[in-house]
Design a protein around this motif. Structure first.
Motif, PDB file in Angstrom:
ATOM      1  N   ILE A   1      29.327  11.441   2.966  1.00  0.00           N
ATOM      2  CA  ILE A   1      28.849  13.086   2.854  1.00  0.00           C
ATOM      3  C   ILE A   1      29.513  13.844   3.957  1.00  0.00           C
ATOM      4  N   THR A   2      29.267  15.205   3.874  1.00  0.00           N
ATOM      5  CA  THR A   2      30.082  16.023   4.657  1.00  0.00           C
ATOM      6  C   THR A   2      29.500  15.575   6.231  1.00  0.00           C
ATOM      7  N   TYR A   3      30.191  16.531   7.329  1.00  0.00           N
ATOM      8  CA  TYR A   3      30.023  16.321   8.553  1.00  0.00           C
ATOM      9  C   TYR A   3      28.778  17.239   8.757  1.00  0.00           C
ATOM     10  N   GLU A   4      28.920  18.283   8.000  1.00  0.00           N
ATOM     11  CA  GLU A   4      27.777  19.145   8.357  1.00  0.00           C
ATOM     12  C   GLU A   4      26.551  18.564   7.816  1.00  0.00           C
ATOM     13  N   GLN A   5      26.434  17.759   6.864  1.00  0.00           N
ATOM     14  CA  GLN A   5      25.191  17.108   6.416  1.00  0.00           C
ATOM     15  C   GLN A   5      24.848  16.190   7.399  1.00  0.00           C
ATOM     16  N   ALA A   6      25.770  15.312   7.992  1.00  0.00           N
ATOM     17  CA  ALA A   6      25.558  14.294   9.095  1.00  0.00           C
ATOM     18  C   ALA A   6      25.128  14.876  10.476  1.00  0.00           C
ATOM     19  N   GLY A   7      25.345  16.239  10.433  1.00  0.00           N
ATOM     20  CA  GLY A   7      25.084  16.902  11.696  1.00  0.00           C
ATOM     21  C   GLY A   7      26.309  16.839  12.918  1.00  0.00           C
ATOM     22  N   LEU A   8      27.412  16.518  12.576  1.00  0.00           N
ATOM     23  CA  LEU A   8      28.430  16.403  13.312  1.00  0.00           C
ATOM     24  C   LEU A   8      29.319  17.729  13.335  1.00  0.00           C
ATOM     25  N   ASP A   9      30.289  17.820  14.302  1.00  0.00           N
ATOM     26  CA  ASP A   9      31.012  18.866  14.360  1.00  0.00           C
ATOM     27  C   ASP A   9      32.254  18.795  13.434  1.00  0.00           C
ATOM     28  N   VAL A  10      32.516  19.955  13.012  1.00  0.00           N
ATOM     29  CA  VAL A  10      33.815  20.148  12.035  1.00  0.00           C
ATOM     30  C   VAL A  10      34.826  20.850  12.908  1.00  0.00           C
ATOM     31  N   THR A  11      36.092  20.117  13.052  1.00  0.00           N
ATOM     32  CA  THR A  11      36.946  20.732  13.813  1.00  0.00           C
ATOM     33  C   THR A  11      37.702  21.635  12.738  1.00  0.00           C
ATOM     34  N   ALA A  12      38.761  22.591  13.555  1.00  0.00           N
ATOM     35  CA  ALA A  12      39.479  23.461  12.611  1.00  0.00           C
ATOM     36  C   ALA A  12      40.585  22.751  12.029  1.00  0.00           C
ATOM     37  N   ALA A  13      40.910  21.526  12.483  1.00  0.00           N
ATOM     38  CA  ALA A  13      41.890  20.757  11.960  1.00  0.00           C
ATOM     39  C   ALA A  13      41.488  20.128  10.596  1.00  0.00           C
ATOM     40  N   MET A  14      40.073  19.757  10.412  1.00  0.00           N
ATOM     41  CA  MET A  14      39.383  19.365   9.243  1.00  0.00           C
ATOM     42  C   MET A  14      38.988  20.460   8.248  1.00  0.00           C
ATOM     43  N   LYS A  15      39.061  21.809   8.633  1.00  0.00           N
ATOM     44  CA  LYS A  15      38.930  22.757   7.838  1.00  0.00           C
ATOM     45  C   LYS A  15      40.084  23.168   7.087  1.00  0.00           C
ATOM     46  N   LYS A  16      41.294  23.163   7.954  1.00  0.00           N
ATOM     47  CA  LYS A  16      42.628  23.280   7.537  1.00  0.00           C
ATOM     48  C   LYS A  16      42.481  22.174   6.358  1.00  0.00           C
ATOM     49  N   LEU A  17      42.645  21.081   6.672  1.00  0.00           N
ATOM     50  CA  LEU A  17      43.064  19.854   5.771  1.00  0.00           C
ATOM     51  C   LEU A  17      41.876  20.044   4.425  1.00  0.00           C
ATOM     52  N   ARG A  18      40.713  20.347   4.570  1.00  0.00           N
ATOM     53  CA  ARG A  18      39.961  20.657   3.357  1.00  0.00           C
ATOM     54  C   ARG A  18      40.540  21.781   2.452  1.00  0.00           C
ATOM     55  N   GLU A  19      40.946  22.658   3.197  1.00  0.00           N
ATOM     56  CA  GLU A  19      41.235  23.968   2.192  1.00  0.00           C
ATOM     57  C   GLU A  19      42.722  23.694   1.630  1.00  0.00           C
ATOM     58  N   GLU A  20      43.512  22.905   2.635  1.00  0.00           N
ATOM     59  CA  GLU A  20      44.926  22.640   1.712  1.00  0.00           C
ATOM     60  C   GLU A  20      44.778  21.701   0.707  1.00  0.00           C
ATOM     61  N   TRP A  21      43.616  20.877   0.871  1.00  0.00           N
ATOM     62  CA  TRP A  21      43.540  19.890  -0.136  1.00  0.00           C
ATOM     63  C   TRP A  21      42.489  20.115  -1.227  1.00  0.00           C
ATOM     64  N   LEU A  22      41.344  20.858  -1.053  1.00  0.00           N
ATOM     65  CA  LEU A  22      40.622  21.121  -2.121  1.00  0.00           C
ATOM     66  C   LEU A  22      40.423  22.564  -2.570  1.00  0.00           C
ATOM     67  N   GLY A  23      41.167  23.472  -1.846  1.00  0.00           N
ATOM     68  CA  GLY A  23      41.240  24.900  -2.300  1.00  0.00           C
ATOM     69  C   GLY A  23      41.808  25.134  -3.466  1.00  0.00           C
ATOM     70  N   MET A  24      41.558  26.445  -4.097  1.00  0.00           N
ATOM     71  CA  MET A  24      41.745  26.659  -5.086  1.00  0.00           C
ATOM     72  C   MET A  24      43.494  27.016  -5.097  1.00  0.00           C
ATOM     73  N   LYS A  25      44.462  26.427  -6.376  1.00  0.00           N
ATOM     74  CA  LYS A  25      45.694  26.746  -6.143  1.00  0.00           C
ATOM     75  C   LYS A  25      46.298  27.753  -7.082  1.00  0.00           C
ATOM     76  N   ALA A  26      45.544  27.845  -8.206  1.00  0.00           N
ATOM     77  CA  ALA A  26      45.914  28.760  -9.264  1.00  0.00           C
ATOM     78  C   ALA A  26      45.769  30.117  -8.863  1.00  0.00           C
ATOM     79  N   THR A  27      46.924  30.886  -9.302  1.00  0.00           N
ATOM     80  CA  THR A  27      46.763  32.182  -9.006  1.00  0.00           C
ATOM     81  C   THR A  27      46.881  32.913 -10.571  1.00  0.00           C
ATOM     82  N   SER A  28      46.586  34.205 -10.403  1.00  0.00           N
ATOM     83  CA  SER A  28      46.685  34.894 -11.827  1.00  0.00           C
ATOM     84  C   SER A  28      48.132  34.766 -12.526  1.00  0.00           C
ATOM     85  N   VAL A  29      49.165  34.861 -11.646  1.00  0.00           N
ATOM     86  CA  VAL A  29      50.402  34.575 -12.320  1.00  0.00           C
ATOM     87  C   VAL A  29      50.801  33.331 -12.693  1.00  0.00           C
ATOM     88  N   ASN A  30      49.945  32.441 -12.714  1.00  0.00           N
ATOM     89  CA  ASN A  30      50.157  31.022 -13.478  1.00  0.00           C
ATOM     90  C   ASN A  30      50.033  31.282 -14.851  1.00  0.00           C
TER      91      ASN A  30
END
Ligand SMILES: [Zn+2]
Length: 615
Positions: free
Chosen positions: A586-615
């Protein structure tokens, strides 16, 4: 070599090519008795040297690793010469026929029966002719290199269109350059929706994507789904940076969604055959999840190809050591790309990880056996049919979740233990080395490449020795924690006595219909398949849910008396309840735990959208 020699050689080679060019093996398919699920197929073959000619049905199908008895649905096998005079046909085996005498050309005809629409078999019906090729077409031994031409005679009034990766030629002929390609080219004839669009590769070449969707829907619903597929395709393309160069310039999704198919998905070189049982409307994301997995295969397995599967053997099972990568890594990306394309929320993505994490961390098979050993089992488990019992609850865990969890660990380790490395980049390297070049790989090739990629042979050797060739497990709790995902017990301190498949309740008790799990309280107490649980803790057991309620009312460590029938004899023993071993991410949010900036950065790089319109 100078230019003149080169030119002479070229001329020689060209003339040699002309001499060896082979006549096509020609098939003609009719559906005169389609209401009763039959097709009539004829094979025309010439340029035969003297001596017996063998015609056979396959025993395996591309992408399906177990053997299948396709020969059982073929009958009325007859052979003729070019003048239509009957020739002798001998049946040598269930799926092997011999024409002993001929004058260089044979026309062989047979009836095919099929009522099973999925990624392997055939279905012939007024609604469709759904033909997976090994299940439908006999082939000629010795003519494997010859091109193939197929003509489909569509019954009048049916409005069937043809969806296939076979190349469409003048005079309604469908073409394959060889038997290998033909066998890999499932074809659906039905009144389906058709959509297509173009994508440009970095080399400037246009690639065409087609969707052949056989279902009940409105045009607007199909348009909407097509937009979803387009988004997903772009996100997939972004992983590798390009689409493969399709053999005939296009890739076709054949997706068949209705109540009358069996759920399946099968990858092919320039197409996929997907069958989803159920309705189209409201299930678009589920439909997309099968499609996501199969589309990723056009890189990973169709072109990044395990050496063990090359060339594919249509007469035997095809055992591979690399399905943890070919199927497991594909499974990882199939789900991940739905998240990146915005079809799953982060919470949903975490939930989707549970099944693979539990397979790998909780099941007995994964505790003992490596991903390579589990890959070998595909020859029995991949839609393999058997009547006897197996000990799979103890000796097997699917290479799909096993490989998926391994990909997850490798991705997170690359992202957190190295600078600017990701699994995407590793997949790009594998694509360049083995996919674009179509040089089949082995496990040791991947190991070597991982060493080059990370600049650390030690890392690659350690990873492969522990997690690929052996059954050690990565530290998932630690790795997921870096992305703010908590891996915890699903039911902490809740009693558990082991999973088993319940049989039908009898008036006497509850039957255990599968092997019990090694290490579980039931197993340790000596109970196993076909035993009938009569009472637990003095209470008679009538059915599975009452049994589950009874166990849930106890604590971990409780000792219970269990009375059971074993082949007609009553036995009594004591078992000790354990804690439920299953895990939930479960997410740290669901577990009531703090989410650090480093965690957010990792999530974005790992799971964020990669495709752009030029693809
Ligand atoms: Zn697959």
């Amino acid at each position: 070599m100078n230019y003149k020699t080169l030119t002479t050689l070229t001329v020689l080679l060209l003339s040699a090519k002309i001499i060896v060019a082979q006549h096509a093996v020609r098939y003609d398919v009719s559906f005169t008795n389609y209401k009763h699920h039959e097709a009539e197929i004829t094979i025309n073959v010439d340029e035969l040297s003297s001596g017996p000619v063998l015609f056979r049905m396959s025993r395996s199908s591309p992408g399906r690793y177990a053997t299948h008895e396709f020969g059982k649905n073929v009958y009325n096998v007859k052979a003729f010469d070019q003048q239509g005079k009957p020739l002798d046909v001998k049946r040598l085996e269930g799926d092997l026929y011999e024409v002993p005498n001929h004058k260089g050309a044979i026309k062989l005809s047979y009836t095919l029966y099929g009522v099973h629409a999925d990624g392997t078999y055939a279905d012939i019906d007024p609604t469709q002719a759904h033909l997976n090729i090994p299940a439908s077409f006999m082939w000629v031994k010795g003519k494997e290199k010859s091109p193939v031409e197929v003509k489909f005679n569509i019954p009048e009034g049916l409005n069937w269109k043809v969806a296939s990766q076979l190349d469409y030629k003048p005079n309604d002929v469908y073409y394959a350059p060889s038997l290998q390609y033909f066998m890999d080219s499932p074809t659906e004839l039905s009144n389906h929706f058709q959509r297509s669009w173009q994508l440009k590769n970095p080399d400037g070449k246009q690639q065409s994507i087609k969707l052949a969707l056989h279902t009940i829907a409105t045009d607007a619903e199909v348009d909407n789904y097509t937009e979803m597929v387009k988004r997903l395709v772009l996100e997939q393309k972004a992983v590798f940076g390009e689409l493969p160069n399709y053999d005939f310039g296009n890739y076709t999704f054949i997706q068949n969604v209705n109540m009358y198919v069996k759920g399946d998905g099968m990858e092919h070189r320039n197409s996929t055959m997907i069958t989803n049982q159920g309705a189209f409307r409201g299930n678009e994301i589920d439909l997309l999840s099968t499609l996501s997995h199969e589309f990723f295969h056009q890189w990973n397995v169709e072109r990044i190809r395990p050496k063990t599967l090359e060339p594919f053997d249509f007469e035997h099972a095809n055992m591979s050591n690399e399905l943890w990568f070919a199927e497991g890594f594909t499974n990882y990306y199939g789900t991940l790309l739905l998240k990146r394309a915005g079809f799953y929320s982060f919470d949903t993505y975490c939930m989707m990880l549970n099944s693979c994490l539990n397979s790998v961390l909780s099941l007995p098979g994964a505790k003992q056996y490596s991903p390579v050993t589990m890959s070998n089992q595909a020859v029995f488990v991949d839609a393999g049919v058997a009547v006897d019992q197996t000990n799979y609850p103890n000796i097997f865990v699917s290479y799909y979740p096993y490989g998926e969890a391994t990909a997850l660990a490798l991705d997170l380790r690359l992202r957190t233990e190295f600078k600017n490395l990701t699994l995407d980049k590793f997949m790009q390297l594998v694509w360049q080395k083995h996919g674009k070049t179509e040089i089949p790989y082995t496990n040791s090739d991947l190991q070597k490449l991982l060493g080059e990629f990370t600049g650390s042979k030690d890392f690659a050797d350690d990873f492969f020795n522990r997690y690929i060739y052996n059954a050690e497990k990565n530290n998932y709790e630690l790795l997921l924690g870096k992305a703010g995902i908590l891996l915890r017990k699903t039911a902490p301190e809740k009693a558990w006595l082991g999973d088993f498949q319940p049989g039908q309740s009898t008036y006497r008790g509850l039957k255990i219909a599968s092997a019990t799990q090694k290490g579980s309280p039931l197993y340790e107490a000596g109970l196993d398949i076909n035993d009938i649980i009569l009472s637990v803790d003095g209470q008679n057991i009538s059915d599975f849910s009452a049994f589950q309620r009874l166990i849930a009312g106890h604590n971990v460590g409780d000792r219970l008396t269990i009375v059971y029938d074993h082949r007609g004899t009553n036995n009594s023993t004591i078992l000790t309840l354990q804690e439920n071993p299953y895990l939930t991410a479960i997410t740290y949010e669901q577990a009531g735990l703090d989410v650090t900036a480093a965690m957010k950065k990792l999530r974005e790089e790992w799971l964020g959208m990669k495709a752009t319109s030029v693809n």
